[in-house]
Design a protein around this motif. Structure first.
Motif, PDB file in Angstrom:
ATOM      1  N   HIS A   1       0.829  -1.205   0.000  1.00  0.00           N
ATOM      2  CA  HIS A   1       0.000   0.000   0.000  1.00  0.00           C
ATOM      3  C   HIS A   1       0.864   1.257   0.000  1.00  0.00           C
ATOM      4  N   ASP A   2       0.536   2.175  -0.877  1.00  0.00           N
ATOM      5  CA  ASP A   2       1.142   3.499  -0.903  1.00  0.00           C
ATOM      6  C   ASP A   2       0.346   4.359   0.078  1.00  0.00           C
ATOM      7  N   LEU A   3       1.012   4.878   1.106  1.00  0.00           N
ATOM      8  CA  LEU A   3       0.319   5.637   2.153  1.00  0.00           C
ATOM      9  C   LEU A   3       0.651   7.126   2.136  1.00  0.00           C
ATOM     10  N   ARG A   4       1.228   7.603   1.055  1.00  0.00           N
ATOM     11  CA  ARG A   4       1.662   9.008   1.024  1.00  0.00           C
ATOM     12  C   ARG A   4       0.509   9.997   1.126  1.00  0.00           C
ATOM     13  N   ASP A   5      -0.712   9.570   0.830  1.00  0.00           N
ATOM     14  CA  ASP A   5      -1.871  10.472   0.903  1.00  0.00           C
ATOM     15  C   ASP A   5      -2.615  10.383   2.237  1.00  0.00           C
ATOM     16  N   THR A   6      -2.046   9.683   3.202  1.00  0.00           N
ATOM     17  CA  THR A   6      -2.728   9.497   4.489  1.00  0.00           C
ATOM     18  C   THR A   6      -2.280  10.542   5.514  1.00  0.00           C
ATOM     19  N   SER A   7      -2.885  10.467   6.669  1.00  0.00           N
ATOM     20  CA  SER A   7      -2.571  11.380   7.768  1.00  0.00           C
ATOM     21  C   SER A   7      -1.190  11.110   8.332  1.00  0.00           C
ATOM     22  N   GLN A   8      -0.591  12.155   8.860  1.00  0.00           N
ATOM     23  CA  GLN A   8       0.688  11.997   9.538  1.00  0.00           C
ATOM     24  C   GLN A   8       0.441  11.370  10.909  1.00  0.00           C
ATOM     25  N   LEU A   9       1.491  10.798  11.475  1.00  0.00           N
ATOM     26  CA  LEU A   9       1.371  10.073  12.737  1.00  0.00           C
ATOM     27  C   LEU A   9       2.237  10.704  13.818  1.00  0.00           C
ATOM     28  N   ILE A  10       1.783  10.602  15.041  1.00  0.00           N
ATOM     29  CA  ILE A  10       2.612  10.892  16.210  1.00  0.00           C
ATOM     30  C   ILE A  10       2.480   9.667  17.101  1.00  0.00           C
ATOM     31  N   LEU A  11       3.577   8.910  17.193  1.00  0.00           N
ATOM     32  CA  LEU A  11       3.582   7.652  17.939  1.00  0.00           C
ATOM     33  C   LEU A  11       4.794   7.584  18.845  1.00  0.00           C
ATOM     34  N   PRO A  12       4.730   6.727  19.872  1.00  0.00           N
ATOM     35  CA  PRO A  12       5.899   6.569  20.737  1.00  0.00           C
ATOM     36  C   PRO A  12       7.144   6.186  19.934  1.00  0.00           C
ATOM     37  N   THR A  13       8.245   6.807  20.270  1.00  0.00           N
ATOM     38  CA  THR A  13       9.497   6.570  19.554  1.00  0.00           C
ATOM     39  C   THR A  13       9.911   5.112  19.597  1.00  0.00           C
ATOM     40  N   ASN A  14       9.604   4.416  20.686  1.00  0.00           N
ATOM     41  CA  ASN A  14      10.048   3.020  20.797  1.00  0.00           C
ATOM     42  C   ASN A  14       9.311   2.077  19.856  1.00  0.00           C
ATOM     43  N   PHE A  15       8.283   2.553  19.161  1.00  0.00           N
ATOM     44  CA  PHE A  15       7.626   1.740  18.126  1.00  0.00           C
ATOM     45  C   PHE A  15       8.504   1.631  16.879  1.00  0.00           C
ATOM     46  N   PHE A  16       9.337   2.651  16.658  1.00  0.00           N
ATOM     47  CA  PHE A  16      10.097   2.764  15.423  1.00  0.00           C
ATOM     48  C   PHE A  16      11.475   2.131  15.526  1.00  0.00           C
ATOM     49  N   ARG A  17      12.004   1.768  14.361  1.00  0.00           N
ATOM     50  CA  ARG A  17      13.396   1.359  14.223  1.00  0.00           C
ATOM     51  C   ARG A  17      13.922   2.005  12.953  1.00  0.00           C
TER      52      ARG A  17
END
Length: 132
Positions: free
Chosen positions: A66-82
């Motif tokens: 899925h191309d998600l470039r047209d979706t909403s931006q996210l604010i999530l806990p940093t520890n979710f990301f790598r």
């Protein structure tokens, strides 16, 4: 989810990833996003979603879904990301910016993103319950 990172480690415009395990047969889902900024006061990352991909456990390759470039931006806990690996990012950017006929922008991208985040929080809650 993943190893914890300091919010100082993610840089603006860097590509990051959130891994969400579904099951071993269908592979894991991965949300790739571009860092907009870090919110160090609350250990959160503000990111712009790019795509969701599925890893193939047999070939170790990613299948971009899925191309998600047209979706909403996210604010999530940093520890979710790598950090996203170069071997993940280069094919992703190639697909996103040089699409083939079968790769089209999803008309249901916002729903797909919402479902991914919802599943992510459900997995997080299950893991929390197991440790308590």
């Amino acid at each position: 989810m993943t190893d914890k990172y300091s919010t100082d480690e993610f840089k603006t415009d860097q590509i990051v990833c959130i891994d969400s395990s579904k099951d071993r047969l269908s592979g894991s889902l991965h949300l790739f996003a571009e860092v907009i900024d870090n919110i160090s006061i609350s250990s959160r990352c503000w990111a712009r979603p790019l795509a969701i991909a599925r890893s193939n456990p047999e070939s170790f390759e990613l299948e971009f879904l899925h191309d998600l470039r047209d979706t909403s931006q996210l604010i999530l806990p940093t520890n979710f990301f790598r950090y996203a690996l170069d071997t993940e990012v280069i094919p992703l950017l190639s697909k996103l910016y040089n699409p083939t006929k079968e790769w089209k922008r999803a008309t249901n991208a916002q729903r797909v993103l919402y479902q991914f985040i919802s599943d992510l929080y459900q997995l997080q809650e299950l893991e929390r319950r197991k440790t308590n």
